[in-house]
Motif scaffolding. Structure first.
Motif, PDB file in Angstrom:
ATOM      1  N   VAL A 268      20.300  25.745 -31.145  1.00 46.88           N
ATOM      2  CA  VAL A 268      20.889  24.972 -32.243  1.00 46.88           C
ATOM      3  C   VAL A 268      20.102  25.197 -33.526  1.00 46.88           C
ATOM      4  O   VAL A 268      20.677  25.385 -34.609  1.00 46.88           O
ATOM      5  N   VAL A 269      18.785  25.218 -33.411  1.00 43.89           N
ATOM      6  CA  VAL A 269      17.932  25.447 -34.582  1.00 43.89           C
ATOM      7  C   VAL A 269      18.228  26.805 -35.212  1.00 43.89           C
ATOM      8  O   VAL A 269      18.300  26.943 -36.441  1.00 43.89           O
ATOM      9  N   LYS A 270      18.398  27.817 -34.382  1.00 43.65           N
ATOM     10  CA  LYS A 270      18.707  29.149 -34.906  1.00 43.65           C
ATOM     11  C   LYS A 270      19.994  29.120 -35.730  1.00 43.65           C
ATOM     12  O   LYS A 270      20.080  29.739 -36.796  1.00 43.65           O
ATOM     13  N   ILE A 271      20.982  28.388 -35.256  1.00 35.13           N
ATOM     14  CA  ILE A 271      22.253  28.312 -35.982  1.00 35.13           C
ATOM     15  C   ILE A 271      22.093  27.509 -37.272  1.00 35.13           C
ATOM     16  O   ILE A 271      22.618  27.892 -38.329  1.00 35.13           O
ATOM     17  N   LEU A 272      21.360  26.399 -37.211  1.00 36.58           N
ATOM     18  CA  LEU A 272      21.114  25.618 -38.431  1.00 36.58           C
ATOM     19  C   LEU A 272      20.356  26.427 -39.468  1.00 36.58           C
ATOM     20  O   LEU A 272      20.482  26.177 -40.672  1.00 36.58           O
ATOM     21  N   ASN A 273      19.597  27.405 -38.995  1.00 41.87           N
ATOM     22  CA  ASN A 273      18.845  28.259 -39.921  1.00 41.87           C
ATOM     23  C   ASN A 273      19.619  29.515 -40.319  1.00 41.87           C
ATOM     24  O   ASN A 273      19.041  30.426 -40.913  1.00 41.87           O
ATOM     25  N   GLY A 274      20.902  29.564 -39.999  1.00 39.81           N
ATOM     26  CA  GLY A 274      21.745  30.623 -40.542  1.00 39.81           C
ATOM     27  C   GLY A 274      22.286  31.663 -39.582  1.00 39.81           C
ATOM     28  O   GLY A 274      23.121  32.486 -39.974  1.00 39.81           O
ATOM     29  N   GLU A 275      21.833  31.675 -38.336  1.00 42.75           N
ATOM     30  CA  GLU A 275      22.362  32.664 -37.399  1.00 42.75           C
ATOM     31  C   GLU A 275      23.751  32.262 -36.904  1.00 42.75           C
ATOM     32  O   GLU A 275      24.126  31.085 -36.916  1.00 42.75           O
ATOM     33  N   LYS A 276      24.511  33.253 -36.446  1.00 42.96           N
ATOM     34  CA  LYS A 276      25.873  33.031 -35.980  1.00 42.96           C
ATOM     35  C   LYS A 276      25.905  32.951 -34.451  1.00 42.96           C
ATOM     36  O   LYS A 276      25.240  33.749 -33.770  1.00 42.96           O
ATOM     37  N   PRO A 277      26.670  32.016 -33.891  1.00 41.06           N
ATOM     38  CA  PRO A 277      26.772  31.924 -32.433  1.00 41.06           C
ATOM     39  C   PRO A 277      27.191  33.242 -31.795  1.00 41.06           C
ATOM     40  O   PRO A 277      26.719  33.587 -30.701  1.00 41.06           O
ATOM     41  N   ALA A 278      28.058  33.969 -32.463  1.00 40.61           N
ATOM     42  CA  ALA A 278      28.558  35.233 -31.925  1.00 40.61           C
ATOM     43  C   ALA A 278      27.452  36.236 -31.661  1.00 40.61           C
ATOM     44  O   ALA A 278      27.581  37.117 -30.801  1.00 40.61           O
ATOM     45  N   ASP A 279      26.343  36.091 -32.401  1.00 41.30           N
ATOM     46  CA  ASP A 279      25.242  37.051 -32.297  1.00 41.30           C
ATOM     47  C   ASP A 279      24.122  36.574 -31.377  1.00 41.30           C
ATOM     48  O   ASP A 279      23.111  37.266 -31.230  1.00 41.30           O
ATOM     49  N   ILE A 280      24.290  35.394 -30.766  1.00 39.39           N
ATOM     50  CA  ILE A 280      23.244  34.828 -29.911  1.00 39.39           C
ATOM     51  C   ILE A 280      23.709  34.881 -28.460  1.00 39.39           C
ATOM     52  O   ILE A 280      24.620  34.162 -28.068  1.00 39.39           O
ATOM     53  N   PRO A 281      23.103  35.740 -27.640  1.00 41.31           N
ATOM     54  CA  PRO A 281      23.516  35.821 -26.232  1.00 41.31           C
ATOM     55  C   PRO A 281      23.364  34.491 -25.515  1.00 41.31           C
ATOM     56  O   PRO A 281      22.490  33.683 -25.841  1.00 41.31           O
TER      57      PRO A 281
END
Length: 317
Positions: A268-281
């Motif tokens: 969740v933190v990664k997404i809040l910091n700008g990453e896209k769910p599609a790119d997170i295995p």
């Protein structure tokens, strides 16, 4: 297929947000029980460690569906209407409800046994779209081995499950396969709601040498009903959920669900910091604890092997 290791995402919980801003995270679970509650608390802890603290820029919302899939769908629609930055559904039924309700809001599921089988993602390594998360696929083969170690004479295992939970169907299929490899038969007993758990347990009396409860939300939410039947009938009851051992199960080999929640929160933190769910295995939980209950064992006249006690992470008396 190569699954991402949790080590690769664990450091995300330590990354501070790129800039101060208000964010909102909405969390829902199919039912309240210790394991799922621990996931929720772990998510919140991971967010706080990363600088996203409730009352200090973070709006953290939680709702339980109280075991009702219809309510889970209503909660999903409500959350989508409110438009949080991330939705975190805990358990397969809640994840299915949320994923069906939105194609835009990032979704990070947790405590989902089979994300592909539940049609949450098409590929674990490349989830695509707006969905990723954490799988808690149980080490069922290790569970069968543990049951056989504690009850060497076991010939038949009874399994309590809700056939309406996709995760449970997957686990029962795995149980049948691993048990057959060990020369053990499996007897199924179904309960579609918590009020049916006691009768489902009674249906196994006289037919099985041990009872096994997978990470099934319906059964775990009413576990005391099954434990009462098992103790009265002197049948050892094992679970996949370590939090259930304190409630009277003999033993469990499984995940620390607070840690599972923290691992989910890291995503969740990664997404809040700008990453896209599609790119997170999609990550698969690792690390298992062995928890045993010597008091529960004594109630049915069962002596736990010293080898089991010696390697237990926690012994409950």
């Amino acid at each position: 297929m190569r699954f991402v290791t949790l080590a690769a995402i664990a450091t995300a919980a330590l990354v501070q947000p790129a800039f101060a801003r208000d964010v909102s995270v909405a969390v829902t679970a199919i039912v309240e029980h210790p394991a799922l509650d621990a996931v929720r608390d772990g998510v919140k802890e991971a967010l706080a460690e990363a600088g996203f603290k409730e009352g200090e820029g973070l709006t953290f919302t939680y709702q339980s569906a109280q075991g009702n899939p219809g309510t889970a769908a209503q909660i999903a629609r409500q959350f989508v209407g409110e438009g949080p930055d991330v939705i975190v559904p805990i358990s397969t039924p809640s994840a299915q409800a949320v994923v069906s309700a939105t194609r835009d809001i990032p979704v990070v599921f947790s405590a989902v046994t089979d994300p592909v089988g539940a049609q949450l993602v098409k590929d674990m390594e490349k989830p695509g779209g707006n969905v990723t998360g954490l799988s808690d696929l149980s080490p069922v083969g290790d569970h069968v081995a543990l049951i056989k170690e504690i009850v060497p004479s076991v010939k038949t295992i009874g399994v309590l499950f809700n056939p309406g939970e996709t995760n449970s169907v997957t686990l029962v299929d795995l149980l049948k396969k691993r048990s057959a490899e060990a020369g053990i038969a499996v007897v199924e007993s179904a309960a579609t709601r918590s009020s049916e758990v006691q009768n489902a347990a009674r249906a196994l009396v006289g037919r099985v040498d041990a009872i096994y409860v997978p990470t099934d939300n319906t059964i775990v939410s009413a576990l005391e009903s099954a434990i009462g039947v098992a103790q009265e009938s002197k049948i050892p009851l094992f679970t996949a959920d370590t939090d259930s051992v304190a409630r009277g199960a003999i033993a469990a080999l499984g995940f620390n669900y607070f840690d599972v929640g923290k691992q989910t929160g890291a995503v969740v933190v990664k997404i809040l910091n700008g990453e896209k769910p599609a790119d997170i295995p999609v990550a698969v939980a690792t690390g298992t604890d062995l928890v045993v209950n010597t008091g529960a064992a004594k109630k049915i006249g069962l002596d736990l092997p010293k080898a089991v006690l010696d390697r237990a992470s926690k012994v409950i008396e």
